[in-house]
Design a protein around this motif. Structure first.
Motif, PDB file in Angstrom:
ATOM      1  N   TRP A  97      39.699  48.770  41.939  1.00  0.00           N
ATOM      2  CA  TRP A  97      38.783  47.642  41.754  1.00  0.00           C
ATOM      3  C   TRP A  97      37.327  48.075  41.853  1.00  0.00           C
ATOM      4  CZ3 TRP A  97      35.465  46.618  45.697  1.00  0.00           C
ATOM      5  CH2 TRP A  97      35.815  47.054  46.976  1.00  0.00           C
ATOM      6  N   LEU A 119      35.734  48.943  38.451  1.00  0.00           N
ATOM      7  CA  LEU A 119      35.563  47.950  37.398  1.00  0.00           C
ATOM      8  C   LEU A 119      34.084  47.794  37.050  1.00  0.00           C
ATOM      9  CD1 LEU A 119      38.065  45.179  38.601  1.00  0.00           C
ATOM     10  CD2 LEU A 119      38.384  46.779  36.709  1.00  0.00           C
ATOM     11  N   TRP A 174      32.621  41.971  37.274  1.00  0.00           N
ATOM     12  CA  TRP A 174      32.474  41.369  38.601  1.00  0.00           C
ATOM     13  C   TRP A 174      31.491  40.207  38.572  1.00  0.00           C
ATOM     14  CZ3 TRP A 174      36.085  41.730  41.764  1.00  0.00           C
ATOM     15  CH2 TRP A 174      36.806  42.903  41.955  1.00  0.00           C
TER      16      TRP A 174
END
Length: 393
Positions: A7, A10, A15
């Motif tokens: 994550w 990313l 986000w």
């Protein structure tokens, strides 16, 4: 095997899109507290040129006290996972804590204030000490002395996102004699919605739209032009008052049956002196366009408050009892009291005398308690009266 990406790798653009989808201030604050890069992706709240600041003042009519749309938020508070077995309780807070708008701790089902011991209430309440989940926002119309505005029985507001602009906000409410009215931010007066020939009991926002239910159990959709359009068939329930609540994404109507007795006055569109004798729950099958009677709620508990209706899964509260309906009763002598209707045997009990049902409001945060108290259910009635310092459920 599918490729996985950590994550943290990313792209920032993704986000940022995720952050802008967060609806509640609590989730926005959590997102921004993860790291400095996330904090820079979305702005702090309130955001925008004209965010709605509550209480929202309504137009002042000649000879009338100033009236406001107030907002309260019901949360689930849980201790950190490492502190022991999971349990949680409901709390309702109103206000922002800013100067002139102090926080008020309220009964989760009414506007009654909770009385706490001042010496034990902290000057700073650190939500990092708890796991905090927003359950529902509720809105009410009050006059400047805190009393409920009698002309408007219940209201719903949309949009209520953390990113909403005040100019976008609209309120739909139940006015005198069960008529629907609407008010937009900046309007000089409430406008009665035309084309009504029935008495409405409840109004809510469901899937981003205004809905209302009338005394016969017919659910109507209020479109963006504030026109009433029929959404469901008649429920054919014989009860005296209808409540709408969302549970698991489905729309439910709870039919309340009142006993016959002397009605001496009205308060918040409710008959004082008539006690509830039973409920029947219906779920709307939106594909078939039919009402299905619900005889069991499983681990779900429904809450029928004075200004909002909501549902929770008791699995998230640790040891609480589901398959029941929490509701308020208004009497001439005892004021507002919380009762519980059991779907299993159709019994009705005072919450204060029913430890199994009281747990969802127990244990209170330590800052309400004058001293550490045991969680022995046999002692809960005595302890609860002491904790809430005279506020009797």
């Amino acid at each position: 095997m599918e490729n996985t990406v950590p994550w943290s790798d990313l792209p920032e653009e993704l986000w940022c899109m995720i952050g802008k989808k967060l609806d509640t201030p609590t989730d926005v604050c959590r997102f921004r507290s993860v790291c400095s890069s996330w904090r820079s992706l979305i702005p702090p709240l309130p955001h925008g040129n004209n965010p709605p600041l509550f209480p929202l003042q309504l137009p002042l009519r000649p000879g009338q006290k100033p009236a406001f749309v107030t907002r309260s938020t019901i949360y689930r508070l849980q201790p950190p996972e490492e502190s022991g077995p999971a349990f949680g309780w409901l709390v309702k807070l109103e206000g922002s804590g800013e100067p002139g708008r102090p926080l008020r701790l309220l009964n989760p089902l009414s506007k009654e204030p909770i009385k706490y011991k001042p010496d034990f209430f902290p000057s700073v309440l650190n939500t990092l000490d708890f796991r905090v989940t927003e359950i529902v926002k509720e809105y009410a119309v009050e006059v400047d002395d805190g009393a409920i505005f009698r002309r408007v029985a219940k209201v719903a507001l949309f949009p209520d996102s953390a990113w909403a602009d005040a100019g976008e906000c609209a309120v739909v409410g139940i006015l005198e004699e069960g008529k629907l009215g609407h008010w937009r931010y900046g309007d000089e007066e409430w406008s009665v919605i035309e084309g009504q020939d029935c008495h409405f009991d409840d109004v809510m926002v469901y899937k981003g739209q205004f809905y209302a239910v009338d005394r016969l159990g017919t659910v109507s959709w209020i479109n963006p032009s504030f026109q009433v359009q029929r959404f469901s068939p008649h429920m054919c329930g014989g009860g005296d008052r209808k409540h709408m609540v969302e549970a698991g994404g489905d729309l439910y109507v709870v039919d309340r049956y009142l006993g016959r007795g002397a009605v001496t006055r009205y308060q918040n569109n409710r008959e004082v002196g008539l006690e509830t004798v039973k409920f029947i729950v219906y779920r709307l099958d939106q594909e078939r366009g039919t009402w299905d009677e619900v005889r069991r709620l499983g681990d779900v508990a429904l809450f029928l408050g004075d200004h909002s209706c909501f549902s929770v899964s008791v699995q998230e509260f640790g040891g609480c009892v589901g398959n029941c309906i929490y509701f308020t009763e208004l009497s001439n002598f005892y004021g507002v009291k919380v009762h519980v209707f059991c779907m299993e045997d159709h019994s009705i009990k005072r919450a204060a005398f029913s430890p199994d049902y009281l747990r969802i409001l127990w244990p209170p945060p330590a800052w309400i308690s004058p001293s550490p108290c045991p969680l022995d259910p046999k002692n809960m009635r005595t302890v609860y009266s002491l904790i809430w310092n005279g506020f009797d459920l």
